[in-house]
Every structure is written in structure tokens, then in C-alpha cells.
Design an enzyme around this catalytic site. Structure first.
Site, PDB file in Angstrom:
ATOM      1  N   HIS A  73       0.843  -1.202   0.000  1.00 12.11           N
ATOM      2  CA  HIS A  73       0.000   0.000   0.000  1.00 12.11           C
ATOM      3  C   HIS A  73       0.878   1.251   0.000  1.00 12.11           C
ATOM      4  O   HIS A  73       0.977   1.962   0.984  1.00 12.11           O
ATOM      5  CB  HIS A  73      -0.981  -0.020   1.174  1.00 12.11           C
ATOM      6  N   HIS A  77       1.074   1.537  -5.747  1.00 15.62           N
ATOM      7  CA  HIS A  77      -0.241   0.898  -5.692  1.00 15.62           C
ATOM      8  C   HIS A  77      -1.349   1.938  -5.937  1.00 15.62           C
ATOM      9  O   HIS A  77      -2.279   1.689  -6.707  1.00 15.62           O
ATOM     10  CB  HIS A  77      -0.428   0.212  -4.336  1.00 15.62           C
ATOM     11  N   HIS A 113      -6.879   6.332  -2.305  1.00 12.89           N
ATOM     12  CA  HIS A 113      -7.713   5.377  -1.592  1.00 12.89           C
ATOM     13  C   HIS A 113      -7.071   4.747  -0.352  1.00 12.89           C
ATOM     14  O   HIS A 113      -7.777   4.281   0.523  1.00 12.89           O
ATOM     15  CB  HIS A 113      -8.218   4.285  -2.535  1.00 12.89           C
ATOM     16  N   ASP A 114      -5.782   4.709  -0.250  1.00 11.70           N
ATOM     17  CA  ASP A 114      -5.156   4.131   0.953  1.00 11.70           C
ATOM     18  C   ASP A 114      -4.719   5.222   1.889  1.00 11.70           C
ATOM     19  O   ASP A 114      -4.095   5.059   2.846  1.00 11.70           O
ATOM     20  CB  ASP A 114      -3.964   3.240   0.578  1.00 11.70           C
TER      21      ASP A 114
END
Length: 114
Positions: A73, A77, A113-114
């Protein structure tokens, strides 16, 4: 430190960006920042929402800086997910169903998103 100055994305890289076989791990993070900018700009995000280029670059660099240096992550990514969303929008009927704001939102969400 990470510079806001990155080279323009080359035509050969833009061709790869449009395809599904982009070798993301073969690039440095600075190149992925440039690619992220190119993906946003391919939808005229700066023009549609009156976002100065430098603001977009600052945003991308800020997102990159918030990813941790871990095996999965990480920024690679995050960019990979953004590139996948780009593919979904451009290769399916989503491009006809989503507004400019929707496309902007899903690209931001994918990158962050992370």
C-alpha cells in the site's frame, strides 16, 4: 525532498498510459506523478474546474507524500489503482455515463484510496 518539477510525459509513455500493460514498477515515483497529472489532464480536469497546473501538481505530490514506504500500500499501488480506474472509464460506457465531476472524483479517490 520531492520536486514539483518533472519532465513532460513523453508520447511513448502516453501511448503506454492508454494501454493496459503499463509497467508501473519500472518507473520512478516522479514519473508516476507526471503520469497522474497526464491522466487528470486527459479529461481536461484543470480546464473544467479552473485548477491551475501548479495546484494539481501540489496535490499529486502531497498525495505521494502521504503514502507510507511499505511493500504494497504505497504510491505505486495508489497510482496503479488510478490507472485501472482510468482504463475502466475510457474503455467502457462509463465515459458516457459519468459527468466531469464524477470522473474527477473517481480519479482522486483511486489515487488517494489508501
Amino acid at each position: 525532498s520531492f520536486s514539483l518539477q518533472w519532465p513532460e510525459t513523453k508520447d511513448s509513455d502516453l501511448t503506454l498510459l492508454k494501454g493496459v500493460n503499463l509497467p508501473i514498477l519500472a518507473y520512478k515515483e516522479v514519473a508516476l506523478c507526471s503520469f497522474a497529472e497526464a491522466l487528470f489532464k486527459s479529461f481536461s480536469i484543470c480546464e473544467n474546474f479552473t485548477i491551475p497546473s501548479e495546484t494539481l501538481k501540489n496535490f499529486i505530490v502531497s498525495v505521494r507524500g502521504r503514502y507510507h514506504n511499505n511493500p504494497f500500500h504505497n504510491f505505486f499501488h495508489g497510482f496503479h489503482v488510478m490507472h485501472t480506474v482510468f482504463q475502466l472509464v475510457t474503455r467502457t460506457s462509463l465515459s458516457r455515463l459519468l459527468s466531469s465531476l464524477d470522473v474527477f472524483a473517481v480519479l482522486v479517490a483511486a489515487l488517494c484510496h489508501d
